[in-house]
Design an enzyme around this catalytic site. Structure first.
Site, PDB file in Angstrom:
ATOM      1  N   GLY A  72       0.806  -1.219   0.000  1.00  0.00           N
ATOM      2  CA  GLY A  72       0.000   0.000   0.000  1.00  0.00           C
ATOM      3  C   GLY A  72       0.840   1.271   0.000  1.00  0.00           C
ATOM      4  O   GLY A  72       0.500   2.263  -0.652  1.00  0.00           O
ATOM      5  N   THR A  73       1.943   1.260   0.736  1.00  0.00           N
ATOM      6  CA  THR A  73       2.776   2.466   0.830  1.00  0.00           C
ATOM      7  C   THR A  73       3.367   2.801  -0.529  1.00  0.00           C
ATOM      8  O   THR A  73       3.289   3.958  -0.990  1.00  0.00           O
ATOM      9  CB  THR A  73       3.907   2.239   1.865  1.00  0.00           C
ATOM     10  OG1 THR A  73       3.298   1.953   3.119  1.00  0.00           O
ATOM     11  CG2 THR A  73       4.795   3.459   1.991  1.00  0.00           C
ATOM     12  N   ASN A 158      -8.381   4.058   8.500  1.00  0.00           N
ATOM     13  CA  ASN A 158      -7.733   2.894   9.114  1.00  0.00           C
ATOM     14  C   ASN A 158      -7.739   2.892  10.641  1.00  0.00           C
ATOM     15  O   ASN A 158      -7.584   1.843  11.252  1.00  0.00           O
ATOM     16  CB  ASN A 158      -6.290   2.755   8.617  1.00  0.00           C
ATOM     17  CG  ASN A 158      -5.470   4.019   8.775  1.00  0.00           C
ATOM     18  OD1 ASN A 158      -5.818   5.061   8.224  1.00  0.00           O
ATOM     19  ND2 ASN A 158      -4.410   3.951   9.533  1.00  0.00           N
ATOM     20  N   GLN A 186      -7.881  -0.222   3.369  1.00  0.00           N
ATOM     21  CA  GLN A 186      -8.695  -0.761   4.465  1.00  0.00           C
ATOM     22  C   GLN A 186     -10.075  -1.230   4.009  1.00  0.00           C
ATOM     23  O   GLN A 186     -10.659  -2.115   4.620  1.00  0.00           O
ATOM     24  CB  GLN A 186      -8.850   0.272   5.588  1.00  0.00           C
ATOM     25  CG  GLN A 186      -7.558   0.563   6.334  1.00  0.00           C
ATOM     26  CD  GLN A 186      -7.107  -0.581   7.236  1.00  0.00           C
ATOM     27  OE1 GLN A 186      -7.883  -1.461   7.601  1.00  0.00           O
ATOM     28  NE2 GLN A 186      -5.834  -0.575   7.595  1.00  0.00           N
ATOM     29  N   CYS A 338       1.414   1.480  12.033  1.00  0.00           N
ATOM     30  CA  CYS A 338       2.577   2.027  11.363  1.00  0.00           C
ATOM     31  C   CYS A 338       3.238   3.102  12.201  1.00  0.00           C
ATOM     32  O   CYS A 338       4.376   3.451  11.987  1.00  0.00           O
ATOM     33  CB  CYS A 338       2.153   2.595  10.020  1.00  0.00           C
ATOM     34  SG  CYS A 338       0.884   1.608   9.299  1.00  0.00           S
TER      35      CYS A 338
HETATM   36  N1  PLP Z   1      -3.017   2.890   3.661  1.00  0.00           N
HETATM   37  C1  PLP Z   1      -3.728   2.505   4.728  1.00  0.00           C
HETATM   38  C2  PLP Z   1      -5.108   3.055   4.924  1.00  0.00           C
HETATM   39  C3  PLP Z   1      -3.209   1.598   5.646  1.00  0.00           C
HETATM   40  O1  PLP Z   1      -3.934   1.230   6.703  1.00  0.00           O
HETATM   41  C4  PLP Z   1      -1.910   1.094   5.420  1.00  0.00           C
HETATM   42  C5  PLP Z   1      -1.276   0.183   6.404  1.00  0.00           C
HETATM   43  O2  PLP Z   1      -1.447   0.347   7.593  1.00  0.00           O
HETATM   44  C6  PLP Z   1      -1.208   1.504   4.271  1.00  0.00           C
HETATM   45  C7  PLP Z   1      -1.786   2.402   3.423  1.00  0.00           C
HETATM   46  C8  PLP Z   1       0.163   0.973   3.973  1.00  0.00           C
HETATM   47  O3  PLP Z   1       0.078  -0.314   3.422  1.00  0.00           O
HETATM   48  P1  PLP Z   1       1.338  -1.314   3.459  1.00  0.00           P
HETATM   49  O4  PLP Z   1       1.482  -1.788   4.868  1.00  0.00           O
HETATM   50  O5  PLP Z   1       0.976  -2.416   2.501  1.00  0.00           O
HETATM   51  O6  PLP Z   1       2.518  -0.541   2.972  1.00  0.00           O
END
Ligand code: PLP
Length: 387
Positions: A72-73, A158, A186, A338
């Site tokens: 996601g990041t 989230n 999410q 995170c």
């Molecule tokens: N976006 C949201 C809403 C998230 O909750 C998260 C992870 O907590 C991310 C992005 C990041 O995703 P990833 O852990 O796959 O990098």
């Protein structure tokens, strides 16, 4: 030994058994590089494209607009930077749309990427959510300008679990000539996300949040949207994200998506919402010090994520609760995983008008596939015992 109870599905969902088995089967298979011309390469390419097709079917979009990446990041940063840089490149000096609107409660992966656009001359403005944890259509309408390039609002928050009316917000942004980008990490497999109906221009997804493998994700990008890739190299993923693709990861991710979507459509959401409601009722009846951060309507599966509960607890700090509950056998979060090593109050809570003092007592509980009524009852007893 007492059973551990995992109540932090918003941080990561334990890998689904069929996904685990599928991933294991790749350990012994002779997969080649999916970009190679020989047989092993072709087999890997077939597996990769089958995963893309499966994911596209779940999301109701064209597989050509889906691109695999590491999570996601990466997906969020790639999209936000890529669209901004792509627009500057496409329109050059004639680029007049230099305004970006981003919801103030976005995940840091999105928020920091959006704010970084200031370095390229963009005027980035944060959209304040209301006290109930939502970006209202009225607030978006008021903030849009004739030079807004894109609006960025996540589909489900989230920490709070609040679902945003992304369809309505997209249509408002489009009426003003702006693009709409949504972090769907999410909401994926918890809400009926139908990209054909939603008309999003870009969206991002993460595999480990839905019981797929870690380090895997995808972004959706409508082909007409201006875009410059971040990762340069061999030109994989239609030149939008270079790097040899993670074929087993893509297969595991697509399988988790198929299973997850089928499950939420088959009644998992009402089950989780009932557990959430019962837990909230028992906790608030058990102690006057506990309250729900945002209003949650009983039985709600559409405007609040079914298994998510965010609490404010008076007179005790998040970290203390998380550590004490851990000792008692429960995994919960003080906010977003995170930033769990940060002692700062969550930017999400501050954005909806929670005071710093109240935000220090935040607790997020997120339920999932294996959570039972007994787990919730035991958790309730444990939390009440430490207050
Ligand atoms: N976006 C949201 C809403 C998230 O909750 C998260 C992870 O907590 C991310 C992005 C990041 O995703 P990833 O852990 O796959 O990098």
């Amino acid at each position: 030994m007492t059973k551990r109870v995992f109540l932090d599905y918003a941080a990561t969902a334990p890998q689904l058994l069929p996904v685990h088995e599928l991933m294991g089967s790749y350990a012994t298979s002779a997969l080649g590089n999916p970009n190679a011309l020989y047989r092993e390469g072709k087999l890997a390419r077939q597996a990769l494209e089958a995963a893309r097709e499966d994911l596209a079917e779940v999301l109701t979009c064209s597989s050509q607009d889906l691109h695999f990446c590491s999570g996601g990041t990466e997906a969020a940063g790639t999209l936000i930077e890529g669209i901004a840089r792509g627009s500057l490149e496409r329109f050059g000096k004639n680029q007049v749309r230099m305004h970006v609107l981003c919801a103030a409660f976005e995940h840091h992966a999105v928020l920091k990427s959006a704010l970084s656009l200031k370095r390229s001359g963009y005027n980035v403005e944060l959209l304040r959510p209301n006290r109930e944890g939502r970006i209202t259509p009225e607030s978006l309408e008021a903030a849009l300008r004739s030079d807004t390039l894109m609006v960025v609002v996540m589909c489900a928050q989230n920490e709070l679990g609040t679902v945003q009316d992304v369809a309505r917000l997209t249509s408002i942004a489009h009426n003003a000539g702006a693009l709409f980008v949504s972090d769907c990490v999410q909401g994926f497999c918890k809400l009926p996300l139908n990209l054909a109906d939603l008309a999003l221009d870009a969206a991002c997804f993460s595999s480990h949040k839905i019981g797929g493998p870690f380090g895997m994700g995808a972004f959706y990008l409508r082909s007409s949207v201006p875009f410059l890739p971040r990762a340069l190299g061999g030109g994989q993923e239609r030149k939008l994200r270079s790097g040899t693709q993670n074929v087993p990861g893509a297969r595991g991710f697509a399988l988790a998506a198929k299973l997850g979507m089928a499950e939420s459509l088959a009644g998992e959401n009402p089950r989780l919402a009932a557990l959430r409601d019962e837990l909230l009722a028992s906790l608030t009846q058990g102690s006057e010090r506990i309250r729900s951060t945002v209003p949650v309507v009983a039985g709600d599966t559409t405007t609040h994520l079914s298994g998510y509960l965010h609490l404010l607890v008076k007179g005790i700090e998040s970290q203390t609760m998380v550590l004490k509950l851990d000792e008692l056998g429960f995994a919960v979060s003080g906010g977003s995983a995170c930033s769990s090593d940060s002692l700062e109050p969550s930017h999400v809570l501050l954005s909806i008008g929670i005071s710093k003092d109240d935000a220090y007592g935040a607790l997020r509980i997120s339920l999932g596939k294996v959570t039972t009524a007994e787990d919730c009852a035991r958790f309730c007893e444990a939390l009440l015992s430490i207050l």
